[in-house]
Design an enzyme around this catalytic site. Structure first.
Site, short mmCIF file in Angstrom:
data_model
loop_
_atom_site.label_atom_id
_atom_site.label_comp_id
_atom_site.label_asym_id
_atom_site.label_seq_id
_atom_site.Cartn_x
_atom_site.Cartn_y
_atom_site.Cartn_z
N GLY A 14 -1.11 14.78 -5.91
CA GLY A 14 -0.46 14.37 -7.16
C GLY A 14 -0.24 15.59 -8.05
O GLY A 14 -0.24 15.51 -9.27
N ILE A 59 0.54 11.14 1.24
CA ILE A 59 -0.85 11.12 1.70
C ILE A 59 -1.13 9.97 2.68
O ILE A 59 -2.22 9.85 3.22
CB ILE A 59 -1.86 11.05 0.52
CG1 ILE A 59 -1.52 9.89 -0.43
CG2 ILE A 59 -1.91 12.36 -0.22
CD1 ILE A 59 -2.58 9.63 -1.48
N TYR A 158 -4.10 -1.67 -10.21
CA TYR A 158 -4.52 -0.28 -10.39
C TYR A 158 -6.02 -0.22 -10.74
O TYR A 158 -6.77 0.58 -10.17
CB TYR A 158 -3.68 0.33 -11.51
CG TYR A 158 -4.10 1.68 -12.00
CD1 TYR A 158 -3.83 2.84 -11.26
CD2 TYR A 158 -4.73 1.84 -13.24
CE1 TYR A 158 -4.20 4.08 -11.73
CE2 TYR A 158 -5.10 3.08 -13.72
CZ TYR A 158 -4.83 4.20 -12.96
OH TYR A 158 -5.19 5.43 -13.44
N1 SER Z 1 -3.15 5.76 -18.24
C1 SER Z 1 -3.37 4.83 -17.19
C2 SER Z 1 -2.42 3.71 -17.25
O1 SER Z 1 -1.98 3.39 -18.32
C3 SER Z 1 -4.74 4.26 -17.28
O2 SER Z 1 -5.57 5.09 -16.55
O3 SER Z 1 -2.14 3.14 -16.25
#
Ligand code: SER
Length: 343
Positions: A14, A59, A158
Site C-alpha cells: 500500500g 498482494i 473493514y
Molecule cells: N480511516 C478509516 C476509514 O474511515 C478508519 O480506519 O475507513
C-alpha cells in the site's frame, strides 16, 4: 543480482497510499533502509525515487509473492494495503479478499522469510477505530475513553477484517503451528496500532468514513464548497499524519520485552465535525461548508468511539503525539494545505 537483493530490506505494501507516502519520506530520511515499495498502482515519482525497488502488483497474486520470496531478504513488513470502510461496504467480498487474504499472504511471506534468514520479521500492521462497534450514538455520547478490549463488535466489513487480522497476527507470532515438532513460534514479531481518523496535508484518503475531516479542509483550501456527510455534533478521534508515522516508527523500535500487548490504541485529539468546520472557516473564511448527513455513513461513525484510551501505548513505548488539535491545524495542516493549493 542487484545491490538491494542482498541488503536487508523493508517491505511496504500500500506504498502509494496516504500512510505509505508519509512513511517512505520518513524512512528515506533515516537512510538505513532498503525500501521495497509495493502497490497495485504505480508509485508516485516523489516516493518511488526513495525506494530501492518498486513493484506494481496485487498482494493476492501468487506469482508476486513468489517473486518477493525469491528476490528479497525482508526483515520488516509495513503492511498498509487495505480497502477502507466506506469502499469495503460496496464490495464486501473483495474487501475481505484484500484485507484478510492479503494479510494472510503477507504473514506467510514473513514466516518464510524468517525461516530463511533466521531472525524474526517485524510485522507492522495498522488497525483502526473501526474495530469498535458501539450500539448507537446515544450510548456513544455516554461513554468515556474506550480501552482496547471493550466494544469489539465491528459493524463494517473493514472493521471485521481488521479485528480478525489483529488476531491472525497474534496467532502467527505466538501460536503458529503450535503442535508441529518444528514449530515456528517467534518467526514473526507482530506489532499493531489501532489508528484514529488520519488527516494529511499532502494526500487525501480514498474510500474511508473518517474522510469528512480531510475532505473538508482540502476543499476549503481550494475555495470549493463542501457538503459534509455526517452531523455537526459527531465526534471521533483523529491524528495528523506526521504523528501516525511517528507512532509506527516508535512501536517498530520499541524493545520487545516492554510490549505487554500486540495491539495498541493511540489518539491525539477528537473535535466534532462542527469544530473542524469552525477551524476551516477561520482559515478560509469565504468557503461554504454545509452539513447534509448521510444516515448510513453517519451510523458507521456513530458505531466508532468518541475517544480511545491510549494509556498502554503511552506506558509501554512512550507514545505521545507531537501535534495536539491546535498545533496540528495551525502549524501543520493549514499552512501546508494552503501552500499546496496556492502553487
Ligand atoms: N480511516 C478509516 C476509514 O474511515 C478508519 O480506519 O475507513
Amino acid at each position: 543480482m542487484s545491490d538491494h537483493i542482498r541488503r536487508p530490506a523493508t517491505l511496504i505494501t500500500g506504498a502509494n497510499g496516504e500512510m505509505g507516502h508519509g512513511l517512505i519520506e520518513q524512512l528515506a530520511k533515516e537512510g538505513e533502509h532498503a525500501i521495497i515499495g509495493l502497490d497495485v498502482h504505480p508509485l508516485d515519482d516523489v516516493i518511488a525515487e526513495k525506494c530501492a525497488a518498486t513493484i506494481t502488483g496485487d498482494i493476492l497474486e501468487p506469482r508476486l509473492l513468489e517473486r518477493l520470496q525469491s528476490e528479497y531478504e525482508i526483515h520488516t513488513v509495513y503492511h498498509l494495503a487495505a480497502l477502507l470502510s466506506t469502499r469495503a461496504e460496496f464490495t464486501p467480498e473483495a474487501a475481505h479478499r484484500v484485507n484478510v487474504e492479503g494479510t494472510m499472504n503477507l504473514l506467510k511471506l514473513a514466516i518464510e522469510q524468517s525461516r530463511w534468514h533466521g531472525a524474526p520479521v517485524r510485522f507492522m500492521f495498522p488497525s483502526s477505530i473501526a474495530v469498535y462497534g458501539l450500539p448507537d450514538g446515544k450510548e456513544k455520547r455516554k461513554l468515556g475513553r474506550i480501552r482496547e478490549e471493550e466494544y469489539n463488535f465491528p459493524t463494517t466489513m473493514y472493521g471485521c477484517n481488521k479485528m480478525y487480522c489483529e488476531h491472525l497476527g497474534r496467532y502467527y507470532s505466538q501460536h503458529y503451528r503450535q503442535l508441529a515438532a518444528d514449530t515456528l513460534i517467534g518467526g514473526i514479531d507482530f506489532r499493531c496500532i489501532r489508528f484514529p481518523g488520519l488527516i494529511s496535508a499532502v494526500t487525501l484518503p480514498s474510500g474511508g468514513t473518517s474522510d469528512y475531516a480531510p475532505e473538508m479542509l482540502h476543499a476549503a483550501a481550494q475555495g470549493k464548497p463542501y457538503s459534509c456527510f455526517v452531523r455537526e455534533d459527531v465526534r471521533i478521534p483523529f491524528m495528523a499524519m506526521p504523528d501516525a508515522i511517528k507512532a509506527l516508527l516508535l512501536l517498530h523500535e520499541a524493545p520487545r520485552e516492554k510490549l505487554t500487548r500486540s495491539v495498541y490504541n493511540i489518539t491525539s485529539f477528537n473535535p466534532s465535525a462542527g469544530e473542524i468546520r469552525a477551524i476551516a472557516l477561520k482559515a478560509f473564511p469565504s468557503v461554504d461548508i454545509r452539513f447534509s448527513p448521510d444516515d448510513k455513513r453517519q451510523a458507521i461513525v456513530d458505531s466508532w468511539p468518541a475517544d480511545v484510551d491510549d494509556s498502554s501505548a503511552r506506558r509501554d513505548w512512550s507514545w505521545s503525539p507531537d501535534l495536539d488539535l491546535d498545533a496540528a491545524f495551525q502549524e501543520y495542516l493549514i499552512p501546508e494545505i494552503h501552500q499546496r493549493y496556492s502553487r
